[in-house]
Design a protein around this motif. Structure first.
Motif, PDB file in Angstrom:
ATOM      1  N   ALA A 405       0.827  -1.202   0.000  1.00  0.00           N
ATOM      2  CA  ALA A 405       0.000   0.000   0.000  1.00  0.00           C
ATOM      3  C   ALA A 405       0.864   1.256   0.000  1.00  0.00           C
ATOM      4  O   ALA A 405       0.559   2.228  -0.703  1.00  0.00           O
ATOM      5  CB  ALA A 405      -0.928  -0.003   1.215  1.00  0.00           C
ATOM      6  N   TYR A 406       1.940   1.250   0.783  1.00  0.00           N
ATOM      7  CA  TYR A 406       2.828   2.410   0.811  1.00  0.00           C
ATOM      8  C   TYR A 406       3.447   2.658  -0.561  1.00  0.00           C
ATOM      9  O   TYR A 406       3.477   3.792  -1.060  1.00  0.00           O
ATOM     10  CB  TYR A 406       3.925   2.208   1.857  1.00  0.00           C
ATOM     11  N   MET A 407       3.963   1.582  -1.179  1.00  0.00           N
ATOM     12  CA  MET A 407       4.585   1.744  -2.490  1.00  0.00           C
ATOM     13  C   MET A 407       3.550   2.112  -3.551  1.00  0.00           C
ATOM     14  O   MET A 407       3.840   2.900  -4.465  1.00  0.00           O
ATOM     15  CB  MET A 407       5.319   0.456  -2.874  1.00  0.00           C
ATOM     16  N   THR A 408       2.358   1.579  -3.417  1.00  0.00           N
ATOM     17  CA  THR A 408       1.312   1.893  -4.382  1.00  0.00           C
ATOM     18  C   THR A 408       0.911   3.357  -4.302  1.00  0.00           C
ATOM     19  O   THR A 408       0.697   4.013  -5.329  1.00  0.00           O
ATOM     20  CB  THR A 408       0.080   1.016  -4.131  1.00  0.00           C
ATOM     21  N   LYS A 409       0.817   3.876  -3.097  1.00  0.00           N
ATOM     22  CA  LYS A 409       0.465   5.283  -2.934  1.00  0.00           C
ATOM     23  C   LYS A 409       1.504   6.183  -3.584  1.00  0.00           C
ATOM     24  O   LYS A 409       1.170   7.172  -4.242  1.00  0.00           O
ATOM     25  CB  LYS A 409       0.345   5.601  -1.436  1.00  0.00           C
ATOM     26  N   ARG A 410       2.761   5.822  -3.422  1.00  0.00           N
ATOM     27  CA  ARG A 410       3.827   6.607  -4.045  1.00  0.00           C
ATOM     28  C   ARG A 410       3.769   6.502  -5.566  1.00  0.00           C
ATOM     29  O   ARG A 410       3.952   7.502  -6.280  1.00  0.00           O
ATOM     30  CB  ARG A 410       5.184   6.114  -3.529  1.00  0.00           C
ATOM     31  N   ALA A 472       7.691   0.507  -8.686  1.00  0.00           N
ATOM     32  CA  ALA A 472       6.836  -0.591  -9.139  1.00  0.00           C
ATOM     33  C   ALA A 472       7.624  -1.898  -9.234  1.00  0.00           C
ATOM     34  O   ALA A 472       7.096  -2.973  -8.913  1.00  0.00           O
ATOM     35  CB  ALA A 472       6.220  -0.245 -10.495  1.00  0.00           C
ATOM     36  N   ARG A 473       8.887  -1.815  -9.648  1.00  0.00           N
ATOM     37  CA  ARG A 473       9.708  -3.023  -9.732  1.00  0.00           C
ATOM     38  C   ARG A 473       9.941  -3.611  -8.342  1.00  0.00           C
ATOM     39  O   ARG A 473       9.857  -4.825  -8.132  1.00  0.00           O
ATOM     40  CB  ARG A 473      11.042  -2.670 -10.395  1.00  0.00           C
ATOM     41  N   LEU A 533      -7.158  -0.474  -6.162  1.00  0.00           N
ATOM     42  CA  LEU A 533      -8.100   0.446  -5.527  1.00  0.00           C
ATOM     43  C   LEU A 533      -7.509   1.845  -5.392  1.00  0.00           C
ATOM     44  O   LEU A 533      -8.217   2.850  -5.562  1.00  0.00           O
ATOM     45  CB  LEU A 533      -8.491  -0.094  -4.145  1.00  0.00           C
ATOM     46  N   ALA A 534      -6.214   1.925  -5.094  1.00  0.00           N
ATOM     47  CA  ALA A 534      -5.579   3.241  -4.989  1.00  0.00           C
ATOM     48  C   ALA A 534      -5.610   3.961  -6.329  1.00  0.00           C
ATOM     49  O   ALA A 534      -5.896   5.166  -6.409  1.00  0.00           O
ATOM     50  CB  ALA A 534      -4.141   3.090  -4.490  1.00  0.00           C
ATOM     51  N   ARG A 535      -5.326   3.220  -7.379  1.00  0.00           N
ATOM     52  CA  ARG A 535      -5.374   3.829  -8.709  1.00  0.00           C
ATOM     53  C   ARG A 535      -6.797   4.244  -9.054  1.00  0.00           C
ATOM     54  O   ARG A 535      -7.033   5.317  -9.641  1.00  0.00           O
ATOM     55  CB  ARG A 535      -4.850   2.833  -9.742  1.00  0.00           C
TER      56      ARG A 535
END
Length: 896
Positions: A405-410, A472-473, A533-535
């Motif tokens: 979730a942290y990486m996705t938010k970034r 993302a990687r 969901l974040a996107r």
């Protein structure tokens, strides 16, 4: 042979479904609508010319929006086939009545009966074989089996109960009751585990862009109905396929083992291994043709039906954002262009992400539902497994979800910033490429300045992209390691325990491995879908932003202007029509550094030259006039234009008397039905007041402006845009030729195309130049008008563009507009063309008010009173007066 016999009913059902579907497509292609007796919900859809073919089958996702809750093509056929497929696929042992119920349920879906009836019948169809095949308690054989009358009575009660449950669910009463009895901590837990709020936000934003009330609920219900039955049916078929595949692989693994489980070593063992190998090889063909191929046909056929149903819904919502809502109000396109560098395609893409993300959550879970349903009975018999293994699985997955979730938010933050800069760069590059020739002539440093700007934008995008890609990687590798070396290991521990206690066999390993994984995925749906969901929420924010912009754009910013009463169109003497008149009083407008004051201006029918320095507010006056509410097509006043009344008080009594006189004449001239209403309002000018009120009176609602720059659509036939309708498609050949010829003759009258050299030598006067047009020239113009061009206007000169606009907006109409505003349109015309255009306007617009922004041929003449030379605009047998802006005041003066 056994496998082949088992596949016969399924292959027959699939073949029948394909036949019915293909038949429905062919019938729909030849008929625009279905008309059947006693239809509860009529079907209205038709195939359009904009369609493609798949294996000879016409496909289209078009829906007739003019009809309330219009259906998508083939939607009822797909709904009928989906529920028939579900009922014939998922059944209990010995349920031979499934084919009858499959046909009944398919008919009910095809007839668009209420869902509570369909689901009630579906639930009842599973109870019937269980009751009818019940022969009593197997442990107590002395007990008499129930009689047929008892079974029928029991079925009657079950039927009523099924309908009651489905009715309560369909009406929402069941959901409301469950909400009341569910403890608050359970609700909080469900909200934490499942993306309820995100799905609700997605539904709300889609509903905002769907203009028809109740349409979204209708479409979502139909789509969920189809997806549920197809995905669950395919998922059920997948269980048998996975078991057969696992059994085949187990045979391969056991080839080097004896019957007692030890490895084979001697020559006899080798012969036995060869025998098993041949047997295994012979089983490949039956597996391929009787297991793999039928499963492939079913999953492709019914999966494509489900995908087509979703594509219809998704494309309809896409069109709602990109087309229907965008053009729902004429201000929306302007608001979009001024608000952001993003295009309609960007916002339609955001909506596609929202719809696809939400749908995929349900689509995947419904496919895995049959496998998940295998677990409850086993898990209830092994409660220790729930206490030992599953808490660890959930804990590790929750920890992974937090990190992801942290990486996705970034990543989403970087993506949003990149999209903004990318849209800006695309707009800049498109603009610079379109004006490349002007850029080349803009100066020595113009190209270098443009290069630096392109370079700066590109570097910003690249830096953000590399940061996004690396994040993302990292997220991808982290999720892969956790899934394959942590999550899978824990699942293997659970499977080992189930095999040890005899609840599983080796053929079921793969099925239950997927079942446990799908169960965990369902329980942890929100955390596992954190990235998607974040996107989705980012795109919802973007859509809310543009929805707010469009909502604000619908609030009109028009000036309250007046029209003369009908009876004032006739004069008292002679009964002849009174000439048009524009009256502007107490107007003060500003834009940027320009400020113009109009105390009292009356313009009778005639042609007026509007003069003044650059940036003095001449074009802004046109914007003010075009924003009158009395216009047939009022254009909102730009936010950059400030409008008010003069702040200076009246200093002469004559001014007050004049205002009262004008106001009273307007009141007296109103028709009888509104005299009372006007009399009750306060007077526009009170003798005791020192500030006037803005008043603009227009002679007609027909007001047309021809601006400095012209819009011309790309990839369009010129004749279609000139008439602003698809003339070449909607008109017959004779009418089309008549319209094209009229436009060509009007253009030729203005010397749109150069005449041949030999014909020019014979022209000696203006009268001769306006003779009957040359047939060759008119024919050439007609050919241009009906040929589709990428950018026809770009191939024309500035003077030719002006002539096209004058013909399109003025000369093609039966009469000249009541007020015609020409903003430097004649500036690019050569002297001869300018004389032709001026003569044509003078004759055609004799009874209208025509205002022309004019910059050239300013002369000087002697003032009759003081004998001083003053600037003036020469009449040229065209202008009747001169509107001049000087010292921030607009006043009317004579021409030379």
């Amino acid at each position: 042979v056994r496998l082949a016999l088992l596949q016969v009913p399924s292959i027959f059902a699939t073949t029948l479904s394909l036949f019915l579907f293909h038949y429905s497509l062919q019938q729909t292609h030849t008929k625009s609508s279905y008309r059947r007796r006693k239809r509860r919900t009529p079907i209205y859809y038709k195939m359009t010319d904009l369609e493609e073919h798949l294996f000879g089958i016409p496909l289209s996702t078009h829906r007739d929006r003019s009809i309330q809750h219009g259906q998508f093509p083939y939607s009822l056929w797909i709904a009928a086939i989906s529920i028939a497929f579900f009922r014939s696929t998922i059944h209990s042992k010995g349920d031979y009545s499934r084919w009858i119920f499959a046909g009944v349920l398919g008919y009910m879906a095809y007839e668009s009966m209420p869902y509570e009836y369909i689901f009630g019948m579906e639930l009842f169809s599973y109870i019937v074989p269980l009751v009818m095949n019940y022969t009593g308690d197997s442990n107590n054989k002395s007990k008499t089996p129930p009689a047929m009358e008892q079974k029928l009575a029991f079925l009657g009660g079950c039927g009523a109960l099924c309908w009651s449950i489905c009715h309560a669910a369909g009406s929402g009463a069941l959901i409301r009751w469950m909400g009341l009895v569910t403890p608050s901590f359970v609700k909080s837990t469900l909200l934490a585990l499942f993306p309820v709020e995100e799905i609700q936000a997605a539904y709300n934003i889609v509903d905002h862009f769907i203009w028809e009330p109740g349409l979204l609920q209708h479409q979502v219900s139909r789509l969920f109905f189809i997806t549920f039955h197809i995905q669950c049916g395919i998922g059920y078929l997948g269980i048998d396929f996975l078991k057969a595949e696992q059994e085949r692989r187990n045979q391969l693994v056991r080839m080097d083992l004896k019957d007692d489980g030890k490895k084979k070593k001697d020559s006899k063992d080798s012969d036995a291994m060869l025998t098993k190998s041949r047997k295994f090889q012979r089983s490949a063909a039956p597996f391929i043709f009787f297991v793999a191929v039928p499963y492939m046909i079913k999953i492709i056929t019914f999966g494509n039906m489900n995908a087509f149903a979703f594509a219809c819904f998704n494309n309809d919502v896409h069109r709602a954002v990109r087309l229907h809502d965008l053009f729902d109000h004429e201000n929306n396109l302007v608001a979009l262009a001024s608000h952001s560098a993003k295009s309609p395609a960007d916002y339609a893409g955001y909506m596609t992400v929202v719809v696809s993300t939400t749908y995929d959550l349900f689509n995947r879970k419904l496919f895995s539902l049959p496998k998940v349903m295998l677990l409850p009975m086993i898990m209830m018999k092994q409660p220790k497994l729930l206490a030992q293994i599953f808490p660890i699985i959930f804990l590790t997955d929750w920890m992974k979800g937090r990190a992801v979730a942290y990486m996705t938010k970034r990543i989403e933050q970087l993506e949003k910033e990149t999209q903004k800069i990318t849209a800006m760069r695309s707009k800049v590059e498109s603009f610079d490429i379109k004006n490349a020739e002007l850029l080349q002539r803009a100066g020595a440093g113009a190209t270098d300045f443009t290069r630096r700007r392109w370079e700066e934008l590109t570097e910003q995008i690249q830096v953000k992209n590399i940061a996004k890609d690396l994040t993302a990687r990292t997220k991808g590798f982290f999720a892969w390691i956790e899934r394959n070396f942590v999550f899978s290991v824990l699942i293997d521990c659970a499977l080992a325990h189930l095999i040890a206690v005899g609840k599983l066999v080796s053929a079921d390993i793969f099925v239950f491995s997927r079942a446990i994984e799908d169960a965990v995925d369902t329980v942890l749906m929100k955390s596992r879908s954190e990235a998607e969901l974040a996107r989705m929420m980012t795109q919802i924010d973007n859509l809310k932003d543009i929805a707010s912009v469009w909502e604000n754009a619908k609030s009109r910013n028009l000036i309250n202007c007046n029209l003369p009463p009908e009876r004032s169109l006739l004069t008292a003497e002679g009964g002849e029509p009174e000439r048009s008149m524009v009256v502007i009083r107490n107007l003060l407008y500003s834009r940027g550094t320009a400020m113009v004051r109009v105390d009292h201006l009356e313009l009778k029918a005639g042609i007026y030259a509007l003069t003044g320095g650059n940036g003095s507010g001449k074009s802004t006056l046109f914007r003010v006039i075009m924003s009158c509410s009395s216009n047939a097509r009022g254009i909102d006043l730009s936010q950059s234009i400030s409008l008010s009344t003069p702040l200076e008080p009246f200093v002469e009594e004559d001014d007050i008397e004049r205002e009262q006189s004008c106001e009273s004449s307007e009141v007296e001239s109103e028709v009888a039905s509104v005299v009372v209403e006007v009399a009750e309002e306060p007077s526009a000018v009170d003798p005791e007041e020192t500030h006037p009120r803005l008043s603009i009176t227009m002679p007609s609602s027909d007001v047309v402006e021809i601006s400095q720059t012209f819009y011309w659509p790309l990839y369009t036939k010129p004749i279609d845009w000139i008439y602003q309708e698809y003339v070449t498609d909607t008109c017959d050949e004779a009418e089309m030729q008549s319209r094209v010829r009229r436009v060509a003759e009007e253009l030729d009258a203005l010397e749109f195309a150069q005449a041949p050299i030999e014909s020019e030598q014979n022209v000696t006067s203006l009268e001769e130049s306006t003779m009957a047009p040359s047939a060759d020239i008119v024919s050439g113009i007609m050919d241009q008008l009906v040929e589709e061009k990428e950018d026809w206007f770009n191939d024309l000169s500035g003077g030719q563009r002006s002539k096209v606009e004058l013909v399109r907006k003025v000369f093609l109409h039966e009469q000249c507009p009541g007020v015609l505003l020409i903003d430097e349109t004649m500036a690019p015309l050569d002297p001869k063309s300018k004389a032709l255009v001026m003569a044509k306007i003078k004759a055609f617009c004799a009874g209208s008010v025509v205002i022309v922004i004019y910059h050239t041929d300013v002369g000087r003449e002697t003032d009759g009173e003081g004998g001083e030379a003053v600037e003036c605009v020469p009449s040229n047998d065209f202008f009747d007066g001169n509107l001049h802006v000087e010292n921030k005041i607009l006043h009317l003066r004579p021409v030379c």
